[in-house]
Design an enzyme around this catalytic site. Structure first.
Site, PDB file in Angstrom:
ATOM      1  N   ARG A  44     -30.738  47.460  18.226  1.00 46.00           N
ATOM      2  CA  ARG A  44     -32.228  47.925  18.451  1.00 46.00           C
ATOM      3  C   ARG A  44     -32.656  47.588  19.828  1.00 46.00           C
ATOM      4  NH1 ARG A  44     -35.161  44.008  16.721  1.00 46.00           N
ATOM      5  NH2 ARG A  44     -33.283  42.569  15.945  1.00 46.00           N
ATOM      6  N   HIS A 203     -38.214  38.826   5.748  1.00 44.94           N
ATOM      7  CA  HIS A 203     -36.807  39.169   5.983  1.00 44.94           C
ATOM      8  C   HIS A 203     -35.588  38.287   5.459  1.00 44.94           C
ATOM      9  CE1 HIS A 203     -33.769  39.622   9.541  1.00 44.94           C
ATOM     10  NE2 HIS A 203     -33.469  40.552   8.921  1.00 44.94           N
ATOM     11  N   LYS A 225     -26.976  36.598   5.169  1.00 46.21           N
ATOM     12  CA  LYS A 225     -27.675  37.193   4.132  1.00 46.21           C
ATOM     13  C   LYS A 225     -27.015  38.196   3.251  1.00 46.21           C
ATOM     14  CE  LYS A 225     -31.142  39.161   6.339  1.00 46.21           C
ATOM     15  NZ  LYS A 225     -30.550  39.476   7.393  1.00 46.21           N
ATOM     16  N   THR A 226     -26.317  39.037   3.768  1.00 43.74           N
ATOM     17  CA  THR A 226     -25.746  40.187   3.026  1.00 43.74           C
ATOM     18  C   THR A 226     -24.581  39.502   2.345  1.00 43.74           C
ATOM     19  OG1 THR A 226     -26.688  41.787   4.612  1.00 43.74           O
ATOM     20  CG2 THR A 226     -24.822  42.631   2.962  1.00 43.74           C
ATOM     21  N   ASP A 240     -31.761  42.660   2.510  1.00 41.05           N
ATOM     22  CA  ASP A 240     -32.708  42.370   3.865  1.00 41.05           C
ATOM     23  C   ASP A 240     -33.968  42.370   3.981  1.00 41.05           C
ATOM     24  OD1 ASP A 240     -32.272  42.307   6.577  1.00 41.05           O
ATOM     25  OD2 ASP A 240     -32.823  44.019   6.921  1.00 41.05           O
ATOM     26  N   ARG A 305     -21.845  48.481  11.656  1.00 42.68           N
ATOM     27  CA  ARG A 305     -22.692  48.670  10.497  1.00 42.68           C
ATOM     28  C   ARG A 305     -22.218  49.550   9.599  1.00 42.68           C
ATOM     29  NH1 ARG A 305     -26.977  44.793   9.850  1.00 42.68           N
ATOM     30  NH2 ARG A 305     -27.504  43.760  11.823  1.00 42.68           N
TER      31      ARG A 305
END
Length: 522
Positions: A44, A203, A225-226, A240, A305
């Site tokens: 990003r 988030h 997290k994932t 997410d 990703r």
């Protein structure tokens, strides 16, 4: 505006993949996933993100480095330029909703100039037909990767920009190929809209355990997290972005966007198996002969990703939502090796650590971020996507926790026995240890265990956790040099203290955080 002979509407994954290959946007890997690269931007571009500042947004948005203002008149001119460029060649349109709750879904039309970004939107948003997506004042997102911004003419900071027009329901993504910009833009939109409905946007990842209990995993990229929500014993809600309304946790998305660095079938079988035809690999190195992905190769980026629809996950919540969470876990990746693997948080401590959002950037997802590991603080574990003041989200979290009675834990997926710096002696917690800790948090095993207070960090830690060697539990005892541990703990405590005071929180919340000891010499 977009009716032209070049417009392709509502193509499915097969057609989009065929289009992408014919247009030489990408190729298939050995498992059938579409492989693409995004050029010099592989994360990003935070410096290129703006929000249109007008009479309606001016008073609500938390303006600053994250939410940079953009002039409405310049936006209108840039919007027209980008749309004109989009219409000059083949482009793609699809209809979606953002949010899996009937009362909180946002309809959106997505226009892209590449087939692969249209596939990304298909994977990551919830599918809708044209009637559904235009029923309630839809948003419009336009992504034109080939457009080149002119900072002097357009008012941007570089040759690319992401601009959100909250008043007129528009999102402009100009010159940015990294697809994460598309999903995070619409997440930012929901982060602006949902609090007005008394809904907490989060988030976090979420899943449902064997007992039907919902668990939330907050954390920035790289904290787990994932990985932790993709548990073979649980049903996945999402990895997410979620909303927490009274009576419901619902997914904001329709797919997953997982980091691939060091991905393995052994530790992440659900993600591994989801990467097949229909999935999208972004900035992942592929063997030119076998077309096998090499997830250990970070030549392109540490932020490789994979995007895939939730349909690629066998054990998932079909409704894309579930009940309120019995367990809330804040994930952190502590580079200093100071934090324990698990801490039990009081409501005040939960507020403190939610506002702190401490972790380490492991392979930064932002352009310009340092390579390797860098400690950082991000309010609400998602400051780059939060248009409102952090206290608004923190107060909503406290309200939801109090009303439902959720238990909150701080779980460190980072280092122990020393720091994670190149000259450090620490090592990262094994994934099986962290999985055992998560299971203990959610099944109630920590409700009545003996605990001790960790000085300086001011954390309540259990003395026993089923399935976890007790040598891991108290970080001070895991270091070979105890004096060095306390110096590092004090150093981290200072960082926490310097950060939290920017938020102007009440004294009772300040008292729940780390306590610097001036007598510890650096």
């Amino acid at each position: 505006m977009h009716n032209s002979s070049f417009l392709q509407t509502s193509l499915g994954p097969v057609d989009l993949i065929e289009k992408a290959i014919r247009r030489e946007e990408g190729f298939l890997d050995q498992n059938g996933a579409l492989v693409v690269t995004t050029g010099n931007r592989t994360g990003r571009s935070t410096a290129d993100r703006f929000i249109v500042q007008d009479d309606r947004s001016e008073l609500r948005v938390d303006w600053g480095k994250v939410n940079q203002p953009f002039d409405p008149r310049r936006f209108e001119r840039l919007w027209e330029r980008v749309n004109h460029a989009l219409r000059e060649d083949e482009h793609f349109c699809s209809w979606h909703t953002v949010g899996a709750h009937p009362d909180h879904a946002v309809p959106v039309r997505v226009f892209t100039d590449t087939a692969w970004q249209s596939l990304f939107a298909h994977n990551m948003f919830i599918q809708a037909d044209e009637a559904e997506a235009t029923d309630d004042q839809p948003w419009t997102l336009v992504s034109c990767t080939r457009f080149v911004c002119d900072p002097k003419r357009d008012g941007t900071h570089s040759d690319a920009a992401l601009i959100i027009d909250l008043t007129n329901r528009r999102v402009l993504v100009a010159g940015l190929r990294y697809a994460g910009e598309i999903k995070k833009a619409m997440f930012s939109v929901q982060n602006y809209l949902l609090p007005e409905k008394n809904v907490l946007p989060m988030h976090c990842s979420a899943n449902v355990g064997k007992a039907g209990d919902t668990c939330l995993f907050f954390g920035l990229s790289g904290t787990g997290k994932t990985t932790l929500s993709a548990d073979p014993q649980c049903h996945l809600i999402g990895d997410d972005e979620h909303g927490w309304a009274k009576g419901s946790v619902f997914n904001i998305e329709g797919g997953c966007y997982a980091k691939t660095i060091n991905l393995s079938r052994e530790h992440e079988p659900i993600i591994w198996d989801a990467i097949r035809f229909g999935a999208l690999l972004e900035n992942v190195v592929i063997d030119s002969v076998t077309r096998q992905p090499d997830y250990t190769n970070t030549t392109l980026t540490e932020n490789g990703r994979c995007s895939y629809p939730l349909e690629h996950v066998e054990k998932r919540m079909q409704e894309n939502r579930a009940g309120e969470p019995k367990t809330v876990i804040f994930l952190t990746c502590d580079v200093f090796g100071v934090l324990p693997p698990v801490s039990i948080l009081s409501p005040e401590a939960a507020a403190y650590h939610f506002l702190s959002g401490y972790t380490a950037r492991v392979g930064s997802t932002e352009m310009g971020g340092e390579k390797g590991i860098t400690p950082t603080f991000s309010a609400c574990f998602g400051a780059p996507f939060m248009p409102l003041r952090p206290r608004i989200y923190a107060e909503l979290l406290m309200k939801r926790l109090a009303e439902f009675g959720s238990r909150v834990y701080l779980v460190n997926t980072g280092w122990t026995g020393g720091s994670g710096t190149p000259d450090g002696e620490g090592h990262r917690f094994p994934i099986p240890v962290t999985r055992a800790i998560v299971e203990a948090c959610r099944n109630g095993s920590l409700d009545a265990v003996d605990t001790e207070q960790l000085d300086v960090m001011n954390l309540k830690i259990p003395k026993q956790v089923p399935g976890v060697d007790s040598k891991y539990l108290n970080p001070a005892k895991a270091w070979g040099n105890t004096d060095r541990y306390w110096r590092e703990a004090n150093r981290l405590a200072r960082l926490f203290d310097d950060n939290i005071r920017h938020h102007g929180v009440p004294e009772q919340i300040l008292r729940a955080g780390p306590r610097v000891r001036e007598q510890i010499l650096d």
